[in-house]
Design a protein around this motif. Structure first.
Motif, PDB file in Angstrom:
ATOM      1  N   ASP A  32      59.338 -19.301 -17.559  1.00  0.00           N
ATOM      2  CA  ASP A  32      58.588 -19.524 -16.319  1.00  0.00           C
ATOM      3  C   ASP A  32      59.410 -19.262 -15.061  1.00  0.00           C
ATOM      4  OD1 ASP A  32      60.213 -21.767 -16.402  1.00  0.00           O
ATOM      5  OD2 ASP A  32      58.578 -23.192 -16.737  1.00  0.00           O
ATOM      6  N   ARG A  33      60.688 -18.897 -15.217  1.00  0.00           N
ATOM      7  CA  ARG A  33      61.510 -18.547 -14.058  1.00  0.00           C
ATOM      8  C   ARG A  33      61.940 -17.075 -14.067  1.00  0.00           C
ATOM      9  NH1 ARG A  33      63.132 -23.369 -11.622  1.00  0.00           N
ATOM     10  NH2 ARG A  33      62.831 -25.218 -12.918  1.00  0.00           N
TER      11      ARG A  33
ATOM     12  N   PRO B 198      56.510 -11.497 -19.762  1.00  0.00           N
ATOM     13  CA  PRO B 198      55.211 -10.809 -19.784  1.00  0.00           C
ATOM     14  C   PRO B 198      54.076 -11.695 -19.271  1.00  0.00           C
ATOM     15  CG  PRO B 198      56.404 -10.414 -21.830  1.00  0.00           C
ATOM     16  CD  PRO B 198      57.171 -11.461 -21.089  1.00  0.00           C
ATOM     17  N   ALA B 199      53.236 -11.134 -18.445  1.00  0.00           N
ATOM     18  CA  ALA B 199      52.127 -11.897 -17.860  1.00  0.00           C
ATOM     19  C   ALA B 199      51.187 -12.434 -18.935  1.00  0.00           C
ATOM     20  CB  ALA B 199      51.364 -11.021 -16.870  1.00  0.00           C
ATOM     21  N   ASP B 200      50.993 -11.670 -20.011  1.00  0.00           N
ATOM     22  CA  ASP B 200      50.096 -12.101 -21.085  1.00  0.00           C
ATOM     23  C   ASP B 200      50.622 -13.328 -21.827  1.00  0.00           C
ATOM     24  OD1 ASP B 200      48.400 -10.075 -20.483  1.00  0.00           O
ATOM     25  OD2 ASP B 200      48.943  -8.796 -22.183  1.00  0.00           O
ATOM     26  N   ASN B 201      51.908 -13.606 -21.665  1.00  0.00           N
ATOM     27  CA  ASN B 201      52.506 -14.747 -22.359  1.00  0.00           C
ATOM     28  C   ASN B 201      52.485 -16.020 -21.527  1.00  0.00           C
ATOM     29  OD1 ASN B 201      53.011 -12.895 -24.321  1.00  0.00           O
ATOM     30  ND2 ASN B 201      55.238 -12.882 -24.103  1.00  0.00           N
TER      31      ASN B 201
ATOM     32  N   HIS C  53      47.392 -17.717 -25.798  1.00  0.00           N
ATOM     33  CA  HIS C  53      46.698 -17.464 -27.065  1.00  0.00           C
ATOM     34  C   HIS C  53      47.543 -16.589 -27.982  1.00  0.00           C
ATOM     35  CE1 HIS C  53      45.743 -13.844 -24.718  1.00  0.00           C
ATOM     36  NE2 HIS C  53      45.548 -13.241 -25.868  1.00  0.00           N
ATOM     37  N   LYS C  54      48.413 -15.763 -27.395  1.00  0.00           N
ATOM     38  CA  LYS C  54      49.286 -14.917 -28.213  1.00  0.00           C
ATOM     39  C   LYS C  54      50.280 -15.757 -29.003  1.00  0.00           C
ATOM     40  CE  LYS C  54      50.906 -11.078 -26.633  1.00  0.00           C
ATOM     41  NZ  LYS C  54      51.624 -10.089 -25.783  1.00  0.00           N
ATOM     42  N   LEU C  55      50.785 -16.819 -28.383  1.00  0.00           N
ATOM     43  CA  LEU C  55      51.703 -17.707 -29.095  1.00  0.00           C
ATOM     44  C   LEU C  55      50.950 -18.528 -30.131  1.00  0.00           C
ATOM     45  CD1 LEU C  55      54.439 -19.000 -29.577  1.00  0.00           C
ATOM     46  CD2 LEU C  55      54.019 -20.521 -27.624  1.00  0.00           C
ATOM     47  N   ARG C  56      49.773 -19.030 -29.771  1.00  0.00           N
ATOM     48  CA  ARG C  56      49.002 -19.834 -30.723  1.00  0.00           C
ATOM     49  C   ARG C  56      48.683 -19.037 -31.985  1.00  0.00           C
ATOM     50  NH1 ARG C  56      46.012 -21.308 -26.095  1.00  0.00           N
ATOM     51  NH2 ARG C  56      44.074 -20.402 -26.883  1.00  0.00           N
TER      52      ARG C  56
END
Length: 440
Positions: free
Chosen positions: A172-173, A178-181, A195-198
């Motif tokens: 987060d810094r 990646p924006a999708d993450n 949702h990609k991590l889930r």
């Protein structure tokens, strides 16, 4: 899990002075030598291992379980002068603090969970599943490359100089994250992991980093697909009732849900809908009035609101405004005067303000009286007149020439002679500032 009490088999104790002299740890931990000397005491020890080190199980970095040296002085952490290979995970769950970990070589493990432990690795960090660095009290430097399928840096000051993250990277810094993450936002304003991590996790009901940290701290695999038995979930919710949310619906039995409810009414948020009955609602509210916030709106009744008011319910958060009435609000103010701030102007009355002053400080009485167009002096006189015991509140928070004069007229008499003498002696200094005599 690695047994800290058995550290003497793999480590030897050296003084902090020796660690500084032999390994210059004061220049290798934290942002600067000055920072090290400011934070850490030289009158302490380190655990030292020279050469490559292989550990079975998990390696816990936990200050609370790290015993002092035999002479009672603190042990600051661990120095490994060589490669560190851990069959399990390296775990520092606490975000605020933790032992120092310095490795002059490579580190390999299943998970790397680092919060408040100052960590320096001169080589590569090779992790087979997940790296999580969390909370801004921590410090880390890796001179080599972070290598892992998943790396999460949450509210933590680290920009990896080199990384090879094959499946998912979130920081987060880091503008390169990646924006999708990025996390999404729930209706309640809470962060929900991407949702990609889930999709990568073995439990897709995991929705926040705290849940993921709990799994890592328990030494569990989180990427390998596996179905857990009911016994696993029973142990899981006993450690944290919030994990009821992640129990597959078919395993959220009435027995399991009732067990978790005994721990916290917050568990109601994760009950299957068909378990939420009026009888259950009444039982939960009797335990804690805040249970109302987890019930469907159609299940909330006037009777439940009164029961909740007697058991710690909070206005607006728990009791819907559609159920507000004077008696209900007074019941709440009587036991929690700070909730007056949530009372709508239309319900403010003189009787309510009298209760408000009796219940505590009555800190904002001036403002409330102005809003409601009521006389502050009349309210204070009513409180004074009701019982000499309330002079404690009045003399503490509302003493004035007028309130003192009214109290003196009411209680400076033979019937209350001893009580009046005691209270005026206790507050003699404050009374003296009014330029009146504390007694006749």
């Amino acid at each position: 899990m690695y047994d800290i009490s058995a550290m003497h088999r793999e480590f030897q104790l050296i003084t902090c002075e020796d660690a500084i002299s032999r390994y210059q740890v004061h220049t290798k931990i934290y942002e600067s030598e000055a920072a090290f000397l400011d934070i850490e005491s030289k009158d302490s020890y380190f655990y030292l291992h020279t050469g490559d080190l292989h550990l079975q199980g998990d390696f816990m970095l936990d200050t609370d379980t790290l015993e002092d040296a035999p002479d009672g002085k603190p042990i600051l952490g661990f120095l490994v002068i060589g490669n560190l290979e851990v069959e399990g995970s390296i775990l520092n769950e606490t975000g605020d603090y933790g032992p120092i970990l310095y490795v002059a070589g490579n580190v390999s493990c299943r998970h790397l969970l680092i919060g408040g432990s100052p960590t320096r690795v001169t080589g590569n960090i090779i992790v087979t599943e997940v790296i999580i660095l969390h909370y801004n009290h921590g410090w880390m430097q890796c001179d080599g490359t972070f290598i892992a399928p998943v790396m999460i840096v949450e509210d933590y000051y680290l920009m990896p100089a080199a990384k090879n993250i094959s499946l998912f990277y979130y920081n987060d810094r880091d503008p390169e994250s990646p924006a999708d993450n990025a996390c999404e936002e729930s209706e309640d304003g809470d962060d929900i992991i991407s949702h990609k991590l889930r999709a990568l996790l073995n439990n897709t009901l995991t929705t926040d980093f705290e849940e993921l940290r709990r799994d890592l701290a328990a030494g569990e695999s989180v990427l390998q697909r596996q179905e857990q038995p009911a016994s696993y979930w029973q142990q899981k919710v006993r450690k944290s009732w919030r994990d009821l949310k992640r129990v597959p619906l078919e395993l959220r039995t009435a027995e399991l849900c009732q067990e978790v409810l005994r721990e916290s009414v917050g568990a109601l948020a994760y009950f299957p809908e068909d378990m939420l009955t009026p009888e259950l609602a009444a039982t939960a509210v009797a335990k804690d009035g805040k249970a109302l916030r987890y019930l469907p709106s159609e299940m909330i009744t006037r009777e439940l609101c009164y029961a909740a008011a007697r058991n710690g319910a909070i206005l607006r958060t728990d009791i819907p405004e559609s159920f507000y009435e004077h008696a209900l609000l007074c019941l709440i103010i009587k036991s929690a005067d700070w909730q007056m701030e949530q009372v709508p102007r239309a319900f403010m009355t003189e009787d309510m303000f009298v209760l408000y002053v009796k219940a505590g400080r009555g800190a904002w009485l001036d403002r409330y009286c102005e809003e409601a167009g009521l006389s502050k002096q009349r309210i204070l006189e009513r409180v004074i007149a009701d019982d000499i015991a309330y002079l404690e509140n009045i003399f503490n928070w509302h003493l004035s020439t007028a309130t003192y004069a009214f109290a003196r007229k009411r209680y400076d008499c033979p019937e209350y002679e001893e009580a009046w003498k005691n209270i005026t002696e206790r507050f003699a200094r404050k009374i003296a500032r009014l330029n009146v005599s504390p007694s006749s």
